[in-house]
Design a protein around this motif. Sequence first.
Motif, short mmCIF file in Angstrom:
data_model
loop_
_atom_site.label_atom_id
_atom_site.label_comp_id
_atom_site.label_asym_id
_atom_site.label_seq_id
_atom_site.Cartn_x
_atom_site.Cartn_y
_atom_site.Cartn_z
N ILE B 123 0.86 -1.19 0.00
CA ILE B 123 0.00 0.00 0.00
C ILE B 123 0.89 1.23 0.00
O ILE B 123 1.58 1.51 0.98
CB ILE B 123 -0.90 0.03 1.25
CG1 ILE B 123 -1.74 -1.26 1.31
CG2 ILE B 123 -1.80 1.26 1.25
CD1 ILE B 123 -2.47 -1.44 2.63
N GLN B 124 0.90 1.96 -1.10
CA GLN B 124 1.71 3.18 -1.09
C GLN B 124 0.96 4.30 -0.39
O GLN B 124 1.52 5.03 0.42
CB GLN B 124 2.10 3.61 -2.50
CG GLN B 124 3.08 4.81 -2.45
CD GLN B 124 3.40 5.42 -3.79
OE1 GLN B 124 2.96 4.97 -4.82
NE2 GLN B 124 4.20 6.47 -3.76
N ASP B 125 -0.30 4.43 -0.70
CA ASP B 125 -1.09 5.51 -0.12
C ASP B 125 -2.42 4.99 0.38
O ASP B 125 -3.07 4.17 -0.27
CB ASP B 125 -1.34 6.62 -1.17
CG ASP B 125 -0.16 7.56 -1.32
OD1 ASP B 125 0.13 8.28 -0.35
OD2 ASP B 125 0.47 7.58 -2.39
N THR B 127 -6.09 6.38 1.98
CA THR B 127 -6.98 7.53 2.17
C THR B 127 -8.20 7.09 2.94
O THR B 127 -8.81 6.07 2.61
CB THR B 127 -7.43 8.07 0.80
OG1 THR B 127 -6.29 8.46 0.05
CG2 THR B 127 -8.36 9.27 0.98
N HIS B 161 -5.72 11.94 4.12
CA HIS B 161 -4.67 10.95 3.95
C HIS B 161 -4.41 10.25 5.29
O HIS B 161 -4.31 10.90 6.32
CB HIS B 161 -3.38 11.62 3.49
CG HIS B 161 -3.56 12.49 2.28
ND1 HIS B 161 -3.92 11.97 1.05
CD2 HIS B 161 -3.48 13.82 2.11
CE1 HIS B 161 -4.02 12.96 0.19
NE2 HIS B 161 -3.76 14.09 0.80
N GLY B 162 -4.27 8.93 5.23
CA GLY B 162 -3.95 8.16 6.43
C GLY B 162 -2.55 7.59 6.34
O GLY B 162 -1.81 7.85 5.39
N ARG B 163 -2.19 6.79 7.32
CA ARG B 163 -0.84 6.22 7.40
C ARG B 163 -0.85 4.83 6.80
O ARG B 163 -1.56 3.93 7.28
CB ARG B 163 -0.40 6.16 8.85
CG ARG B 163 1.00 5.59 9.06
CD ARG B 163 2.06 6.64 8.90
NE ARG B 163 3.39 6.04 8.81
CZ ARG B 163 4.47 6.72 8.47
NH1 ARG B 163 4.39 8.02 8.18
NH2 ARG B 163 5.63 6.14 8.38
N ALA B 164 -0.04 4.60 5.75
CA ALA B 164 -0.01 3.30 5.09
C ALA B 164 0.82 2.28 5.84
O ALA B 164 0.51 1.08 5.83
CB ALA B 164 0.53 3.45 3.67
N SER B 165 1.87 2.73 6.54
CA SER B 165 2.82 1.78 7.13
C SER B 165 2.24 0.97 8.27
O SER B 165 2.81 -0.05 8.65
CB SER B 165 4.08 2.51 7.62
OG SER B 165 3.81 3.25 8.80
N THR B 166 1.13 1.42 8.84
CA THR B 166 0.61 0.75 10.02
C THR B 166 -0.70 0.02 9.74
O THR B 166 -1.47 -0.25 10.65
CB THR B 166 0.45 1.75 11.19
OG1 THR B 166 -0.34 2.86 10.74
CG2 THR B 166 1.79 2.27 11.65
N VAL B 168 -2.36 -3.30 9.11
CA VAL B 168 -1.96 -4.67 9.43
C VAL B 168 -3.11 -5.63 9.15
O VAL B 168 -4.28 -5.24 9.15
CB VAL B 168 -1.50 -4.79 10.90
CG1 VAL B 168 -0.20 -4.01 11.11
CG2 VAL B 168 -2.56 -4.29 11.86
N SER B 255 -2.82 6.68 13.57
CA SER B 255 -1.72 6.09 12.80
C SER B 255 -0.98 4.98 13.51
O SER B 255 0.05 4.51 13.04
CB SER B 255 -0.72 7.19 12.41
OG SER B 255 -0.12 7.75 13.55
N PHE B 256 -1.47 4.53 14.66
CA PHE B 256 -0.76 3.47 15.39
C PHE B 256 -1.11 2.09 14.85
O PHE B 256 -0.29 1.17 14.94
CB PHE B 256 -1.08 3.55 16.90
CG PHE B 256 -2.55 3.56 17.20
CD1 PHE B 256 -3.21 2.38 17.49
CD2 PHE B 256 -3.27 4.74 17.18
CE1 PHE B 256 -4.56 2.39 17.75
CE2 PHE B 256 -4.63 4.76 17.45
CZ PHE B 256 -5.27 3.58 17.73
N ASP B 355 -3.36 1.04 -3.78
CA ASP B 355 -3.77 2.07 -2.82
C ASP B 355 -5.05 1.60 -2.14
O ASP B 355 -5.86 0.86 -2.72
CB ASP B 355 -4.05 3.40 -3.53
CG ASP B 355 -2.77 4.12 -3.96
OD1 ASP B 355 -1.68 3.72 -3.53
OD2 ASP B 355 -2.89 5.10 -4.71
#
Lengths: 432, 432
Positions: B123-125, B127, B161-166, B168, B255-256, B355
């Motif tokens: 997931i790059q981005d 939303t 925009h939200g956080r993609a890295s978290t 799961v 974003s956690f 995305d």
Amino acid sequence: MNSWVASANGHPDFSLANLPYGVFSLQGGERRSGVAIGDEIYDLQVALDAGLFEGLALTAASAAIGGELNSFFALPREVRLALRERLIELLVEGSEETPAQQKICDRLLVAAAQCTLHVPARIQDYTDFYVGIHHAENVGKLFRPDNPLMPNYKYVPIGYHGRASTIVASGKPFVRPSGQIKLPDSDEPIHAPSRRLDYELEVGLWVGPGNVLGEPVDIANAREHIAGFCLLNDWSARDIQAWEYQPLGPFLSKSFASTISPWVVTPEALEPFRCAQPARPEGDPTPLPYLLDAEDQSTGAFDIALEVYILTPTMREKGVAPVRLSLSNTRNMYWTFAQMVAHHTVNGCQLNPGDLFGTGTLSGPDRNSMGSLLEMSEGGKHPVELPTGEMRTFLEDGDEIIIKARCSRDGFGSIGFGECRAVVLPAWGRTS
Amino acid sequence: MNSWVASANGHPDFSLANLPYGVFSLQGGERRSGVAIGDEIYDLQVALDAGLFEGLALTAASAAIGGELNSFFALPREVRLALRERLIELLVEGSEETPAQQKICDRLLVAAAQCTLHVPARIQDYTDFYVGIHHAENVGKLFRPDNPLMPNYKYVPIGYHGRASTIVASGKPFVRPSGQIKLPDSDEPIHAPSRRLDYELEVGLWVGPGNVLGEPVDIANAREHIAGFCLLNDWSARDIQAWEYQPLGPFLSKSFASTISPWVVTPEALEPFRCAQPARPEGDPTPLPYLLDAEDQSTGAFDIALEVYILTPTMREKGVAPVRLSLSNTRNMYWTFAQMVAHHTVNGCQLNPGDLFGTGTLSGPDRNSMGSLLEMSEGGKHPVELPTGEMRTFLEDGDEIIIKARCSRDGFGSIGFGECRAVVLPAWGRTS
């Protein structure tokens, strides 16, 4: 220190003291990783193939090659530093390896002017902060003259998630965004090209190794996670923003394009330009403990001059040089980069190598140091007059904005970031 | 239609009519791409190696394998559809290829219960929208009882925009976030674990091919860019959110961690459950032309039942089954998925394959259909009583939230999304 690469000596941006990393291509060829030195780019793959690296520097160079710096950013700081130290050895005047390098010079050094520079890493997540306190005050005043700063501003390094897919490298023009705009004389919005297109002067931070999901980065370790810096223009459509941003913040008013300078200036190169965090005005709260660190307080800020220039189509036609709109400085940051890292991860949020942070607009306190037209024109009320007699409240098609950054200090020479520039193209479906 | 895979027949989630795509691994092995069928996962790599695909289906299967579905999502809709049609041929009862498949059955079909399921694409981005109008009204009422909806709500499909890295996959527990919290009885914030941890019931959209930077997606073509759907729990720390969100929107409060169900349910599987967009109440504005499309109006919505369950540590100990907190429906969306795509790109923003969009919390109009504890407890004022006698205003450590979605219709059987579940772990540095 001088370099045997003659153009580096006295170069305002890319002397031997700088050595920023980047990704380039030559005549549509593959993406390659390199280092800026004077007017040239030092090709890391060629240097690697020539056997110029060993030990930790070899580890780092091997991670850096391939046209994407994420694996290099992921390395521990000392490994990245080993490559920098080796590059200085290789490029310094009188280097033992000068003959070996000069033998392959036509491949090792590429004229930067002939190269296309790219976004240097795959950006998974982009976060934009709001640490420019004068900008926050200037913009806040437009809405709340008596109480411009939100109550949280001096406690929280305010930030929000931005759009990673539309971060583009300097030089690439972008299309004026269209969207919903509510004009003051109507109850209903229209769908139209933005009439209040603006720039925002920012500095970007490239994230280094990052953290494991759930585990905050202690502010004392935050510097380990800062791989480098760039310039960032966070283009903003003020009319779209005003109508869309409640209650979840800016979205399409920012996500159409964000331009970055392509060179990754390392914290090591900027070391001589560190300074103490500007003293908090009397009465400002002490940061909460997770944002407080003695070393960060004394050396966590930077003294970097930031400039914004404009070049209009008329200026281009008449051969007039770009005109400076403002001169600001990174000392206008209320929070440091380390505080941004510590805050971003306090909830356990995972940072990854190649994530990008923006500082938010870095305006100074007066009109000559403001980082956006919104501020300079006081919300569009007072146009800015250019030397050509042209007036600008916001950007017109064909306008180009150029951001530069430089720091210099006696005995340390000068270090620059290169340029962050882009031209505004007409809106989709329109021609100028 | 029945399948020769016996567990698929009458399966509440994964009958032959569904065939969602996903990424799995077996006992810590490599990530593989597969299709859910009954209690099994059909391994696409094994099927490909056995020569079971040709033509467009071969193109699609080749793109899907490898443990990451981005390249598959990037394909034109008809190519993705060709794989689905071939999979139905292969898996239907009496399939010509039954003998060939049964010969390799031990490798072709893997028991889902033995597999770990992963986030199915890079997931790059990410939303997150806000299209659940009852949620927007319920939350708005807590702050503005007389005027809960912002003036833009019925014009703009609000998103951020939200956080993609978290993001799961279902099943992975997450750490309760810490952050800045301003308690009502103090002027200064504290740094502490969230005391108002909440869930949010959402549906996710996986982006298909996407668009070129600068070129909007016309709403008439928006369906081409929808590769599939999942469930999404947008965990939220309400106390962190209340203090941080002005003026740029939610950040660390969200974003956690965000949990998704791992199976990608295709638009084709959901085709029988399309319905007309709920009629706009008298007096609501007509969407602007770029958001208006006759086909979207008549078939752009879905009738999917959404359920939220809770399982507390006490319930687990006593062997009590999870208790349903709410029953909602995707018909509570004020804007359709196609409208989300058209809006997101109206400014030229580039969408990329993989995305993820969230709908925002999909609450219904009454207490039994609310998609968050914030709403059910009216901002924490009225705790929810569980059958065990336990009370919850917000989530406690060890609580598990389980989201499910299902649609069924006479003659079309039942289709489910599988589960989206996760347990709250104690805050970093704490033990429960």
